[in-house]
Design an enzyme around this catalytic site. Sequence first.
Site, PDB file in Angstrom:
ATOM      1  CE  LYS A  43      -3.166   2.562   3.122  1.00  0.00           C
ATOM      2  NZ  LYS A  43      -2.330   3.186   3.610  1.00  0.00           N
ATOM      3  CE  LYS A  96       5.322   0.665  -2.230  1.00  0.00           C
ATOM      4  NZ  LYS A  96       4.579   1.574  -1.218  1.00  0.00           N
ATOM      5  CE  LYS A 139       6.418   9.744  -3.716  1.00  0.00           C
ATOM      6  NZ  LYS A 139       5.784   8.559  -4.080  1.00  0.00           N
ATOM      7  CG  ASP A 175      -2.303   0.153  -3.285  1.00  0.00           C
ATOM      8  OD1 ASP A 175      -2.084   1.045  -4.325  1.00  0.00           O
ATOM      9  OD2 ASP A 175      -3.240   0.267  -2.614  1.00  0.00           O
TER      10      ASP A 175
END
Length: 302
Positions: A44, A49, A75, A162
């Site tokens: 998510k 992560k 990003k 996700d």
Amino acid sequence: MTIAIRNPVAARPVPDGRQDGSVQVALDPDIRIETAKVFAVYGKGGIGKSTTSSNLSVAFSKLGKRVLQIGCDPKHDSTFTLTKRLAPTVIDALEAVQFHAEELRVEDFVVEGYNGVRCVEAGGPPAGTGCGGYVVGQTVKLLKEHHLLDDTDVVIFDVLGDVVCGGFASPLQHADRALIVAANDFDSIFAMNRIVAAIHAKAKNYGVRLGGVIANRSAATDEIDRFNAATGLRRLAHFRDLDVVRRSRLKKATLFEMEPSPELAAVQAEYLHLAEALWAGVEPLDARPMKDRDLFEFLGFD
């Protein structure tokens, strides 16, 4: 067929007869990572992560492995705790040479980070103009052309949120094991279920298999464990919601660079244990996702 680099918005469905389970960017099937263990980290959005990927990269490097981390988010902030800066992206480097890839040097798109971890940020097309999966494919192609994968032991793809469309699922076409980062809450587990479905679809035509779940930012893991038992997943590691993790991000540092403390030592040990387990090889999981409505009911409680 590789999509022409001068048309980054182009995409087409896979040909009839293949059961990829998605409409996706068509990547060159001959571009493969064959000399390293490859992990793709999903979960998510905002679940940690990049924090997990960067500290896992360092843990592998502490085991003496040659590590390459590839950030797959436009990003381009996957590797900043390793490099202490926002690294130049592959797409920026290509634009600088008018997309003549043969003019690029390794240092134009690869930055060496903490403890020798090599870092690449794929970047992406401007918002609303193209597919991130295309950029991931071009990144792997560049790495192979410059022979950067020949002396790499571990590759970690840190994948955007996700999003499991064909494009952002493209790292699964290169990975050996997919790892899912999840918290012990409804939203994380709901997203994890969708990721399991994407990996299940990709596994029909590619070598990727589910490796397991990394519990993150959670005091407990009871809901994760209950979902794992119902779907055939397993938990590989558990990282609690600790202030030292927040502080490491503010300091633009990995957890292996912070001031020593018993709390920090325990987290570092967990990352090293995870790296050791992944290097030794985790058995593939044949997990089966739930239907969204079934999962909604499953996750309910009094």
